[in-house]
Design a protein around this motif. Structure first.
Motif, PDB file in Angstrom:
ATOM      1  N   TYR A  52     -33.186  15.002  27.841  1.00 24.50           N
ATOM      2  CA  TYR A  52     -34.448  14.850  28.554  1.00 24.50           C
ATOM      3  C   TYR A  52     -34.959  16.237  28.909  1.00 24.50           C
ATOM      4  O   TYR A  52     -34.337  16.944  29.705  1.00 24.50           O
ATOM      5  CB  TYR A  52     -34.254  14.028  29.837  1.00 24.50           C
ATOM      6  N   ALA A  53     -36.067  16.642  28.308  1.00 26.98           N
ATOM      7  CA  ALA A  53     -36.658  17.950  28.608  1.00 26.98           C
ATOM      8  C   ALA A  53     -37.466  17.838  29.895  1.00 26.98           C
ATOM      9  O   ALA A  53     -38.219  16.882  30.084  1.00 26.98           O
ATOM     10  CB  ALA A  53     -37.548  18.401  27.460  1.00 26.98           C
ATOM     11  N   LEU A  54     -37.294  18.809  30.770  1.00 30.66           N
ATOM     12  CA  LEU A  54     -38.030  18.854  32.023  1.00 30.66           C
ATOM     13  C   LEU A  54     -39.043  19.990  31.969  1.00 30.66           C
ATOM     14  O   LEU A  54     -38.901  20.916  31.168  1.00 30.66           O
ATOM     15  CB  LEU A  54     -37.062  19.052  33.192  1.00 30.66           C
ATOM     16  N   PRO A  55     -40.040  19.961  32.838  1.00 33.98           N
ATOM     17  CA  PRO A  55     -41.086  20.988  32.788  1.00 33.98           C
ATOM     18  C   PRO A  55     -40.653  22.335  33.364  1.00 33.98           C
ATOM     19  O   PRO A  55     -41.418  23.282  33.332  1.00 33.98           O
ATOM     20  CB  PRO A  55     -42.220  20.371  33.616  1.00 33.98           C
ATOM     21  N   HIS A  56     -39.444  22.425  33.875  1.00 34.76           N
ATOM     22  CA  HIS A  56     -38.977  23.674  34.485  1.00 34.76           C
ATOM     23  C   HIS A  56     -38.466  24.664  33.437  1.00 34.76           C
ATOM     24  O   HIS A  56     -37.913  24.273  32.419  1.00 34.76           O
ATOM     25  CB  HIS A  56     -37.840  23.381  35.469  1.00 34.76           C
ATOM     26  N   ARG A  57     -38.625  25.955  33.758  1.00 34.84           N
ATOM     27  CA  ARG A  57     -38.062  27.021  32.930  1.00 34.84           C
ATOM     28  C   ARG A  57     -37.182  27.871  33.835  1.00 34.84           C
ATOM     29  O   ARG A  57     -37.544  28.169  34.967  1.00 34.84           O
ATOM     30  CB  ARG A  57     -39.159  27.847  32.284  1.00 34.84           C
ATOM     31  N   ALA A  59     -35.063  31.486  33.611  1.00 36.51           N
ATOM     32  CA  ALA A  59     -34.832  32.709  32.838  1.00 36.51           C
ATOM     33  C   ALA A  59     -35.462  32.586  31.445  1.00 36.51           C
ATOM     34  O   ALA A  59     -34.853  32.991  30.446  1.00 36.51           O
ATOM     35  CB  ALA A  59     -33.338  33.018  32.751  1.00 36.51           C
ATOM     36  N   GLY A  60     -36.644  31.998  31.379  1.00 40.22           N
ATOM     37  CA  GLY A  60     -37.370  31.866  30.119  1.00 40.22           C
ATOM     38  C   GLY A  60     -36.871  30.768  29.205  1.00 40.22           C
ATOM     39  O   GLY A  60     -37.330  30.632  28.076  1.00 40.22           O
ATOM     40  N   ARG A  61     -35.936  29.955  29.675  1.00 41.96           N
ATOM     41  CA  ARG A  61     -35.376  28.866  28.863  1.00 41.96           C
ATOM     42  C   ARG A  61     -35.801  27.518  29.454  1.00 41.96           C
ATOM     43  O   ARG A  61     -35.938  27.382  30.656  1.00 41.96           O
ATOM     44  CB  ARG A  61     -33.851  28.947  28.833  1.00 41.96           C
ATOM     45  N   ARG A  62     -35.960  26.546  28.584  1.00 45.45           N
ATOM     46  CA  ARG A  62     -36.373  25.206  29.014  1.00 45.45           C
ATOM     47  C   ARG A  62     -35.173  24.463  29.609  1.00 45.45           C
ATOM     48  O   ARG A  62     -34.086  24.470  29.042  1.00 45.45           O
ATOM     49  CB  ARG A  62     -36.931  24.430  27.830  1.00 45.45           C
ATOM     50  N   LEU A  63     -35.400  23.825  30.752  1.00 45.84           N
ATOM     51  CA  LEU A  63     -34.374  23.013  31.391  1.00 45.84           C
ATOM     52  C   LEU A  63     -34.306  21.658  30.697  1.00 45.84           C
ATOM     53  O   LEU A  63     -35.329  20.985  30.530  1.00 45.84           O
ATOM     54  CB  LEU A  63     -34.695  22.833  32.872  1.00 45.84           C
ATOM     55  N   VAL A  64     -33.113  21.273  30.262  1.00 40.02           N
ATOM     56  CA  VAL A  64     -32.886  20.012  29.555  1.00 40.02           C
ATOM     57  C   VAL A  64     -31.685  19.322  30.197  1.00 40.02           C
ATOM     58  O   VAL A  64     -30.653  19.949  30.440  1.00 40.02           O
ATOM     59  CB  VAL A  64     -32.602  20.257  28.049  1.00 40.02           C
ATOM     60  N   VAL A  65     -31.832  18.040  30.493  1.00 39.36           N
ATOM     61  CA  VAL A  65     -30.732  17.267  31.055  1.00 39.36           C
ATOM     62  C   VAL A  65     -30.156  16.398  29.941  1.00 39.36           C
ATOM     63  O   VAL A  65     -30.899  15.715  29.230  1.00 39.36           O
ATOM     64  CB  VAL A  65     -31.204  16.404  32.245  1.00 39.36           C
ATOM     65  N   SER A  66     -28.840  16.450  29.798  1.00 31.70           N
ATOM     66  CA  SER A  66     -28.149  15.654  28.777  1.00 31.70           C
ATOM     67  C   SER A  66     -27.519  14.426  29.416  1.00 31.70           C
ATOM     68  O   SER A  66     -26.981  14.498  30.519  1.00 31.70           O
ATOM     69  CB  SER A  66     -27.043  16.488  28.110  1.00 31.70           C
ATOM     70  N   GLU A  67     -27.583  13.320  28.695  1.00 28.92           N
ATOM     71  CA  GLU A  67     -26.915  12.087  29.099  1.00 28.92           C
ATOM     72  C   GLU A  67     -25.899  11.748  28.015  1.00 28.92           C
ATOM     73  O   GLU A  67     -26.240  11.672  26.837  1.00 28.92           O
ATOM     74  CB  GLU A  67     -27.920  10.950  29.236  1.00 28.92           C
ATOM     75  N   GLN A  68     -24.638  11.578  28.422  1.00 26.75           N
ATOM     76  CA  GLN A  68     -23.573  11.234  27.476  1.00 26.75           C
ATOM     77  C   GLN A  68     -22.868   9.967  27.941  1.00 26.75           C
ATOM     78  O   GLN A  68     -22.598   9.815  29.137  1.00 26.75           O
ATOM     79  CB  GLN A  68     -22.537  12.359  27.403  1.00 26.75           C
ATOM     80  N   PRO A  97     -33.214  27.650  24.507  1.00 30.08           N
ATOM     81  CA  PRO A  97     -31.958  27.742  23.750  1.00 30.08           C
ATOM     82  C   PRO A  97     -30.775  27.993  24.687  1.00 30.08           C
ATOM     83  O   PRO A  97     -30.936  28.559  25.768  1.00 30.08           O
ATOM     84  CB  PRO A  97     -32.186  28.922  22.814  1.00 30.08           C
ATOM     85  N   ARG A  98     -29.592  27.563  24.219  1.00 27.73           N
ATOM     86  CA  ARG A  98     -28.383  27.691  25.026  1.00 27.73           C
ATOM     87  C   ARG A  98     -28.028  29.154  25.223  1.00 27.73           C
ATOM     88  O   ARG A  98     -28.055  29.941  24.277  1.00 27.73           O
ATOM     89  CB  ARG A  98     -27.212  26.995  24.340  1.00 27.73           C
ATOM     90  N   PRO A  99     -27.652  29.521  26.452  1.00 28.78           N
ATOM     91  CA  PRO A  99     -27.196  30.891  26.677  1.00 28.78           C
ATOM     92  C   PRO A  99     -25.820  31.107  26.048  1.00 28.78           C
ATOM     93  O   PRO A  99     -25.081  30.148  25.789  1.00 28.78           O
ATOM     94  CB  PRO A  99     -27.124  31.005  28.190  1.00 28.78           C
ATOM     95  N   LEU A 100     -25.476  32.353  25.797  1.00 33.23           N
ATOM     96  CA  LEU A 100     -24.151  32.683  25.282  1.00 33.23           C
ATOM     97  C   LEU A 100     -23.090  32.317  26.316  1.00 33.23           C
ATOM     98  O   LEU A 100     -23.381  32.241  27.517  1.00 33.23           O
ATOM     99  CB  LEU A 100     -24.072  34.174  24.957  1.00 33.23           C
ATOM    100  N   ALA A 101     -21.871  32.136  25.871  1.00 34.21           N
ATOM    101  CA  ALA A 101     -20.781  31.717  26.762  1.00 34.21           C
ATOM    102  C   ALA A 101     -20.599  32.664  27.943  1.00 34.21           C
ATOM    103  O   ALA A 101     -20.312  32.232  29.059  1.00 34.21           O
ATOM    104  CB  ALA A 101     -19.488  31.594  25.974  1.00 34.21           C
ATOM    105  N   GLU A 102     -20.773  33.967  27.722  1.00 38.17           N
ATOM    106  CA  GLU A 102     -20.551  34.940  28.798  1.00 38.17           C
ATOM    107  C   GLU A 102     -21.748  35.091  29.743  1.00 38.17           C
ATOM    108  O   GLU A 102     -21.669  35.778  30.754  1.00 38.17           O
ATOM    109  CB  GLU A 102     -20.148  36.305  28.234  1.00 38.17           C
TER     110      GLU A 102
END
Length: 178
Positions: A52-57, A59-68, A97-102
């Motif tokens: 679910y994409a949300l309208p929030h950003r 650090a320049g990235r789109r906030l997305v909520v995952s449901e599993q 996009p997903r940030p790097l692990a670090e």
């Protein structure tokens, strides 16, 4: 996708929660984690994810909520009355996009979790009986490897590390009773 997603017969799919905050450490210690949890369960994730994409950003990235779908194998503790549903909906915040692990954003916004068996310390969410999220983010997630729990370094509590599920259940009972 817009800020709201619907599924089924008009049922609101994304429970209210301060998603833009991400996961934050909430528990001071193992006892506090158990006491703040709605339930502690052993369950499986199979890789299925609804986003679910949300309208929030952030650090320049789109906030997305995952449901599993979280397939319940065993309930180790529940503060709620009555049985849990056999399949829970696990919600977690992430960024695209997903940030790097670090990247320091990764622990707060991990996105969906890898398929596997885990022990979950969960907070039940309002508006849907099956909806939940991890309590304290990584504090509330313990992978099960070769029948034993693994505390995630820097987040998990040593009291829950290296335990069989029966041993963990005994530790939980002890912490609840104290």
């Amino acid at each position: 996708m817009g800020p709201f997603s619907f599924c089924g017969a008009g049922v609101f799919a994304l429970p209210p929660y301060p998603w833009e905050r991400g996961f934050v450490r909430e528990a001071r210690n193992a006892r506090d984690l158990v006491r703040r949890s709605s339930c502690v369960v052993l369950g499986d994730l199979d890789g299925g994810v609804r986003r679910y994409a949300l309208p929030h950003r952030i650090a320049g990235r789109r906030l997305v909520v995952s449901e599993q779908p979280l397939y319940l194998r065993r309930c180790l503790f529940s503060a709620a009355q009555g049985p849990l549903p056999p399949v829970l909906a696990l919600f977690s915040p992430g960024l695209e996009p997903r940030p790097l692990a670090e990247d320091p954003l990764t622990p707060r916004f991990p996105g969906p979790f890898a398929p596997g068996r885990y022990v979950f310390f969960l907070r039940r969410m309002p508006s849907r009986r099956d909806a939940c999220t991890l309590l304290g983010g990584w504090q509330g997630l313990y992978p099960v490897v070769c029948g034993r729990t693994v505390a995630i370094e820097g987040y998990g509590f040593c009291e829950f590390d290296g335990k069989t599920i029966d041993e963990l259940a005994a530790v939980l009972r002890s912490l609840i009773a104290s």
